[in-house]
Write an enzyme that holds these catalytic residues in place. Structure first.
Site, PDB file in Angstrom:
ATOM      1  N   GLY A  37      44.153 -28.745  13.476  1.00  0.00           N
ATOM      2  CA  GLY A  37      45.408 -28.619  14.247  1.00  0.00           C
ATOM      3  C   GLY A  37      46.209 -29.895  14.064  1.00  0.00           C
ATOM      4  N   GLY A  40      50.007 -30.153  15.015  1.00  0.00           N
ATOM      5  CA  GLY A  40      50.419 -29.645  16.336  1.00  0.00           C
ATOM      6  C   GLY A  40      51.025 -30.755  17.180  1.00  0.00           C
ATOM      7  CE1 TYR A 210      46.617 -38.128  34.130  1.00  0.00           C
ATOM      8  CE2 TYR A 210      45.642 -39.242  36.003  1.00  0.00           C
ATOM      9  CZ  TYR A 210      46.735 -38.731  35.370  1.00  0.00           C
ATOM     10  OH  TYR A 210      47.960 -38.836  35.951  1.00  0.00           O
ATOM     11  CG  LEU A 211      37.822 -39.217  32.629  1.00  0.00           C
ATOM     12  CD1 LEU A 211      36.651 -38.357  32.185  1.00  0.00           C
ATOM     13  CD2 LEU A 211      37.446 -40.015  33.880  1.00  0.00           C
ATOM     14  CG  HIS A 272      44.422 -34.786  34.308  1.00  0.00           C
ATOM     15  ND1 HIS A 272      43.612 -34.798  33.198  1.00  0.00           N
ATOM     16  CD2 HIS A 272      45.599 -34.244  33.910  1.00  0.00           C
ATOM     17  CE1 HIS A 272      44.271 -34.289  32.178  1.00  0.00           C
ATOM     18  NE2 HIS A 272      45.486 -33.933  32.584  1.00  0.00           N
TER      19      HIS A 272
END
Ligand code: NAG
Ligand code: NAG
Ligand code: NAG
Ligand code: NAG
Length: 791
Positions: A37, A40, A210-211, A272
């Site tokens: 991908g 993308g 988010y981590l 998240h």
């Protein structure tokens, strides 16, 4: 190029003396990175930049790389597209222009596009990797597949990778997956099971970017570094609440096809915000770098969350969303979507340490500002008499500020009335020079502020963790399922409920403000209608409480929750008025399941209800012992009376059990109740009678065919029900129609048919007993929820 890096490595080793002892550790080798991908959106915006950073960082580390951009398009068309993307990557500020040009040039040389569609394509890829390794005489270290494709393609690609590209003999395979990982518990489980047959757990890296945010990944180290200061206060005695908030100003335009299937809870809260919550509340691991322990402790939090139901959430949808859906999904003008674009959820952890601590998870589109943060607000029981600016009267809080908003950058903020945080990480610095801003109610100078010295993109961070095989910033299958286990019941509870419509941006005003009542969360203000067509083709004209007429009496209608709230308020007002007038309030309540929601509401939210002056009477009773769950009195006691301060001599159960037998005419139970009622109630006139309606039109225990109008002046009678238990005791129309006020509560889709019939039929208390309710000098109000009214 590969040769260049290799030589560089040799040179470095010679300088630093990488000798025999480092032989024992696995020697860095060649890594093939395959981005499926590759052209993308995500890859274009973040991934290639992240891989370029990785490449730059690793120059001189001994690692060599080949980057393959894969996709369904043939190489002729996709190669130029990929190279345009690759040319756009940028170096960090500390790299000179010349050096950057060289690095980019080298990066382009080790990158290529490959069509990856069929099994043969993957076979060819594997062959190509092996040939190249042989040709260059390199040792292979691993293969990293990054699947930046829709989730439905995961299983198929994983199967192809396992079938053709799995390296042999201790060489690692890592496959990175992007959310969504399923749509609910069930689909996540199906996907996990499918993937598991092609990939081992340790080979899967489910990314939640988010981590990788610098401030989010700082939470655990911060908690550890400041353990001494935090340990005594990181608990329910000191924490007022925890807020995890992600506000966006954007809408969903262009993404509707995806978004409408998911909505804000699946898009943001389930992943998240949940991850941030676990980092804030998990037990600190003995070793922060121990992935296994970190993942276990995160899992433990998820498993100890109290269940989330629809009373733990409020949802909203920005006004223009509906039109966007109609346009992007080619729907007609009456199409309505109930997908929430805003949600505020109240969670609790069932652990002694956090018992009763509200945890708010909030996110939405089209809000007033773009900002993300997690705040731990501590209780402050200092009360300043004169000097309100004194720091010890101000909010005590720790804020993990993810970015944007007033501060514009990532930071950890500790209010100065808490403690001065340690600074042990050389990648962070303390900031003391500030611009003039406030953050969450405190001026910036009232905080100790720490920020990362160098801002880093989440994806770059996570990509380097993947290369290092560090799993603690990824989502394990177990954690994923536990998170869906938490969110799925809420999502199911919300099915079919309408989000509150909000205009967007600053115009939202205080419409989305919430307030917490015990374990429940509600909107703070009553809903307002902001457009006449908000709920589409249905005939109700808004979300607010609607007033009208039903069977020529007054009617109040609303969604169930608002309706129950309205009825409770009306009842409390009647009680206060009666108590003011004559120091006593006589209330008659019916049984059955319909009023339970009202009872809960009264018990939990109406603390100023004058229970001490209230007499509670029964509208009807089943002829069973009062200790049976079928008994109306039993339920009334369970759900209301035991929770409020009502004197026991003010409670009047119907005497269905006398002389050790149930409802025998000659025991005179009905007469006894009637006597008590005449004696205590002025004119036998209840202040308030709450009634329900059965599917057959019965009310109280007055059933069709029972000729209830022929009971004359008697106030209480024994009746026969068509369903078990057959024998009942009931107030008569004489008693009901003397009341000052009668409320008829009708709720649920199942009652729609009946409501439709009732709206048409003439009064006939023998066929439809409820039509016999006609207070002589009092008022009658129908409380009908939208489900019953509209079906
Ligand atoms: C991968 O494919 C092989 C067959 O080539 C199969 O035996 C194995 O179970 C598959 N899955 C994993 C996780 O290795
Ligand atoms: C912490 O865990 C990491 C990773 O497993 C390990 O390398 C390190 O030695 C551990 N540190 C301590 C003090 O146990
Ligand atoms: C909507 O209609 C347009 C034009 O008729 C079409 O190009 C588009 O693919 C359709 N979109 C969907 C989601 O059906
Ligand atoms: C009883 O009710 C009558 C008529 O409603 C009223 O005039 C009278 O004051 C009431 N008595 C008491 C003691 O409240």
């Amino acid at each position: 190029m590969l040769v260049t890096i290799f030589l560089l490595l040799v040179a470095l080793c010679a300088n630093r003396g990488c000798g025999e002892d480092s032989e024992a550790v696995q020697r860095p080798g060649h890594v093939s990175v395959i981005v499926v991908g590759a052209t993308g959106d995500l890859a274009r915006k973040y991934l290639w930049q992240g891989f370029f950073q990785l490449y730059v960082q690793q120059v001189g580390s001994g690692h060599t790389f080949t980057f393959y951009g894969g996709g369904l398009s043939p190489a002729e068309t996709a190669t130029p597209v990929l190279f345009e993307i690759l040319k756009a990557v940028s170096c960090s500020k500390d790299v000179s222009q010349e050096r950057c040009a060289v690095l980019k040039e080298q990066f382009l040389r080790v990158s290529q596009y490959r069509q990856l569609k069929t099994v043969e394509d993957y076979q060819d890829l594997a062959k190509h990797i092996e040939q190249q390794l042989r040709k260059e005489g390199m040792t292979e270290e691993g293969r990293l597949f990054y699947l930046s494709v829709p989730a439905f393609a995961y299983t198929d690609i994983a199967e192809k990778i396992n079938g053709t590209c799995r390296p042999a003999g201790g060489i690692w395979l890592r496959v990175v997956l992007e959310k969504p990982f399923g749509h609910n518990y069930r689909s996540a489980q199906v996907l996990a099971t499918e993937l598991r047959s092609f990939l081992n757990e340790d080979e899967m890296y489910r990314i939640d970017h988010y981590l990788g945010k610098q401030v989010v990944s700082k939470i655990l180290p911060f908690r550890t570094e400041n353990r001494k200061a935090l340990d005594p206060i990181w608990n329910r005695h000191h924490i007022e609440r925890i807020e995890i908030v992600l506000k966006e100003t954007l809408d969903c335009k262009g993404r509707i096809a995806f978004y409408d299937e998911y909505g804000v809870i699946r898009d943001v809260l389930q992943n998240h915000l949940t991850e941030v919550m676990t980092l804030l509340t998990m037990k600190l691991p003995a070793n922060v770098s121990d992935s296994g322990e970190v993942l276990r402790n995160r899992l433990q939090v998820l498993n100890s969350m109290l269940p989330l139901g629809k009373n733990q959430a409020v949802t909203g949808q920005y006004q223009a969303y509906k039109t966007e859906v109609q346009q992007e999904l080619n729907k007609t003008k009456d199409h309505v979507s109930v997908t929430p674009t805003f949600a505020a959820v109240l969670a609790h952890i069932d652990e002694a340490r956090y018992e009763g601590v509200p945890i708010l998870l909030i996110s939405g589109k089209m809000l007033d500002e773009r900002v993300g943060y997690a705040r731990i607000l501590f209780k402050n029981n200092v009360f300043c008499i004169q000097n309100h600016h004194s720091v010890h009267c101000k909010p005590k809080q720790i804020v993990f500020y993810f970015g944007h908003g007033s501060l514009q950058h990532a930071a950890v903020l500790v209010s100065k009335n808490l403690f001065k945080p340690a600074l042990k990480d050389h990648r962070w610095k303390e900031v003391t020079e500030h611009t003039d801003v406030s953050v969450l109610g405190l001026h910036i100078s009232d905080y100790y502020v720490q920020t990362p010295i160098k801002e880093k993109e989440a994806y770059s961070e996570l990509i380097s963790h993947i290369l290092a095989g560090q799993k603690n910033s990824f989502i394990s299958t177990e954690n994923l399922l536990a998170s869906w286990g938490l969110w799925t019941p809420l999502l199911m509870g919300l099915t079919g409920s309408f989000p509150r419509i909000y205009p967007g941006g600053a115009d939202n005003g205080d419409m989305l403000d919430v307030h917490l009542r015990g374990k429940e969360i509600h909107y703070n203000s009553e809903a307002v209608i902001i457009g006449v067509d908000q709920i589409g083709g249905a005939s109700a004209n808004g979300f607010q409480v609607m007033r009208g007429k039903f069977r020529s009496a007054d009617m109040v209608s609303a969604w169930t929750e608002e309706l129950v709230e309205r009825l409770a308020v009306d009842m409390e007002e009647a009680a206060e008025a009666a108590v003011n007038e004559g120091s006593v309030f006589h209330l008659a309540l019916s049984g059955g399941s319909t009023p339970l929601a009202l009872f809960h509401r009264l018990a939990l939210h109406h603390f100023s209800f004058p229970w001490w002056n209230t007499h509670v009477w029964m509208v009807d009773e089943r002829c069973v012992p009062p200790t049976e769950p079928e008994s109306n009195f039993y339920n009334l006691h369970e759900h209301l009376l035991q929770h409020v301060r009502i004197p026991y001599y003010n409670v009047h159960p119907m005497p269905v059990q006398l002389n050790q037998r149930l409802c025998v005419e000659e025991d005179g139970g009905a007469l006894l109740y009637e006597g008590e009622l005449r004696k205590l109630i002025n004119g036998s006139s209840f202040h308030f009678v709450l009634l329900g309606v059965g599917y057959d039109g019965h009310t109280a225990s007055l059933f069709p065919g029972g000729k209830p109008s022929e009971l004359g002046e008697s106030l209480v009678t024994l009746t026969e029900s068509p369903v078990k238990p057959h024998q009942r005791m009931s107030l008569t129309f004489s008693a009901i129609n003397r009341a000052r006020r009668v409320a008829l509560l009708v709720m649920g889709k199942g009652k729609h048919e009946l409501i439709t019939q009732l709206s048409r039929v003439k009064d006939d208390s023998n066929k439809y007993p409820v039509t016999g309710v006609k207070p002589a000098s009092g008022s009658l109000v129908w409380y009908i929820d939208y489900d019953a009214l509209l079906g």
